[in-house]
Design a protein around this motif. Structure first.
Motif, short mmCIF file in Angstrom:
data_model
loop_
_atom_site.label_atom_id
_atom_site.label_comp_id
_atom_site.label_asym_id
_atom_site.label_seq_id
_atom_site.Cartn_x
_atom_site.Cartn_y
_atom_site.Cartn_z
N PRO A 292 -5.60 8.95 1.86
CA PRO A 292 -4.31 9.12 2.56
C PRO A 292 -3.75 7.85 3.21
N GLU A 293 -4.46 6.72 3.10
CA GLU A 293 -3.99 5.50 3.76
C GLU A 293 -2.91 4.81 2.91
N VAL A 294 -1.79 4.49 3.54
CA VAL A 294 -0.69 3.81 2.87
C VAL A 294 -0.37 2.52 3.61
N ARG A 295 -0.18 1.42 2.85
CA ARG A 295 0.13 0.14 3.49
C ARG A 295 1.62 0.09 3.83
N LEU A 296 1.90 0.15 5.11
CA LEU A 296 3.27 0.26 5.59
C LEU A 296 4.09 -0.98 5.25
N SER A 297 3.48 -2.15 5.35
CA SER A 297 4.23 -3.39 5.09
C SER A 297 4.70 -3.48 3.64
N HIS A 298 3.87 -2.99 2.71
CA HIS A 298 4.27 -3.04 1.30
C HIS A 298 5.35 -1.99 1.02
N LEU A 299 5.23 -0.82 1.64
CA LEU A 299 6.27 0.19 1.49
C LEU A 299 7.60 -0.34 2.02
N GLU A 300 7.57 -1.01 3.16
CA GLU A 300 8.80 -1.58 3.71
C GLU A 300 9.39 -2.63 2.76
N PHE B 245 4.53 21.02 1.54
CA PHE B 245 4.74 19.57 1.58
C PHE B 245 4.98 19.08 3.00
N HIS B 246 5.69 19.86 3.82
CA HIS B 246 5.85 19.47 5.22
C HIS B 246 4.50 19.37 5.91
N THR B 247 3.60 20.28 5.59
CA THR B 247 2.28 20.30 6.23
C THR B 247 1.44 19.09 5.84
N ILE B 248 1.43 18.75 4.54
CA ILE B 248 0.57 17.63 4.12
C ILE B 248 1.15 16.29 4.55
N ALA B 249 2.46 16.23 4.80
CA ALA B 249 3.06 14.97 5.23
C ALA B 249 2.40 14.46 6.51
N ALA B 250 1.98 15.36 7.36
CA ALA B 250 1.36 14.97 8.63
C ALA B 250 0.00 14.31 8.45
N ARG B 251 -0.57 14.40 7.26
CA ARG B 251 -1.91 13.86 7.02
C ARG B 251 -1.89 12.42 6.48
N ILE B 252 -0.71 11.87 6.28
CA ILE B 252 -0.61 10.49 5.79
C ILE B 252 -1.01 9.54 6.91
N VAL B 253 -1.80 8.53 6.56
CA VAL B 253 -2.28 7.54 7.52
C VAL B 253 -1.70 6.18 7.15
N THR B 254 -1.03 5.51 8.05
CA THR B 254 -0.45 4.20 7.78
C THR B 254 -1.41 3.11 8.22
N VAL B 255 -1.52 2.07 7.40
CA VAL B 255 -2.40 0.93 7.72
C VAL B 255 -1.62 -0.37 7.59
#
Length: 286
Positions: free
Chosen positions: A210-218, A276-286
């Protein structure tokens, strides 16, 4: 049939025509990756997208295309210089393919690996009952796309593929792969509809990595004009945008779009906006 191809086929439960076509496509994808490794393509580019997730990380759905990103922008890059070597590699395993280069009109440079579906199914040992429903002129196409102007902020690593022989593939790390997928979920404009495969992959990421790299998404969102804020993109911004996207997504449509690529259709039964609203809360930003 080449012994390595025979061994690769043992991984699949081959019953229907679709089973055989999906296996054929995936084997061609892996042989193509081997060919790209031999010609040192991964010194210049990294593998990403749904097929990378399937082959390297175990995503449980089939994927069609091979997507790559250059490690740094280059206006002079062309897949045309790799085409003949790639064709020779794939044909050394008994396949008969063509490689057609499509000069990019934007930052994407493309090529198509094409094979006659009927012929190649017979080559991998599919019986007459399997190929009977396949038109003799039907082609299997694998699109190879390279982003020649990649947004920054990503990291790569080497992963190993063991068949048809062991070789290494440079790929985005999982947090950066997730950033690319979340960008697709939030921003992709695909035939004026959402793409069900994006949402299926979103569920896979949240369930497994669930970890997403916020800087690359931006960086991706700024490049496409989907984030123009003066400040940095925040985790709260991402979740707010995702909830807004969920609210306008037609769940039945995305379920129907992804269904042909999924073996266990029951995994789609739970899909709803609430899910989908429920699983959105499980995303972790790194």
């Amino acid at each position: 049939m080449h012994d390595a191809i025979r061994s690769m086929l043992l991984r699949y439960d081959l019953v229907t025509t679709d089973d055989h076509v999906n296996a054929l496509r995936e084997i061609l994808q892996e042989v193509a990756l081997l060919g790209l490794w031999r010609i040192k393509f991964f010194e210049h580019a990294a593998f990403y997208g749904g097929t990378a997730l399937r082959i390297l990380f175990g995503l449980d759905r089939y994927s069609e295309d091979l997507d790559f990103s250059l490690l740094k922008p280059s206006k002079d890059f062309s897949m045309d210089s790799f085409g003949e070597s790639l064709k020779r590699e794939v044909e050394s395993y008994g396949f008969d393919v063509d490689i057609d280069h499509k000069a990019g009109v934007s930052q994407i440079d493309s090529a198509f690996l094409k094979a006659n579906t009927h012929r190649e199914l017979l080559m991998i040992g599919a019986g007459e009952s399997v190929v009977r429903g396949v038109h003799p002129r039907q082609n299997l196409k694998i699109r190879i796309e390279v982003d020649t102007d990649p947004p920054g902020g990503f990291e790569t690593e080497s992963k190993y593929v063991l068949q048809p022989i062991p070789f290494a593939v440079r790929t985005y790390t999982l947090p950066d792969l997730f950033a690319g997928k979340l960008h697709a979920v939030l921003c992709r404009r695909w035939k004026s509809r959402a793409k069900g495969r994006d949402w299926y992959d979103l569920v896979w990421y949240v369930s497994h990595h669930p970890e997403v790299r916020l800087s690359h998404l931006e960086a991706r969102m700024r490049q496409t004009g989907d984030w123009g804020g003066k400040g940095n993109l925040s985790a709260e911004n991402v979740i707010e945008l995702l909830h807004a996207r969920i609210d306008i997504t037609e769940v039945d449509q995305i379920r129907q779009e992804v269904a042909p690529f999924v073996k266990d259709q029951r995994s789609l039964d739970v899909w709803s906006r609430e899910f989908f609203h429920t699983i959105a809360a499980r995303i972790v930003t790194v």
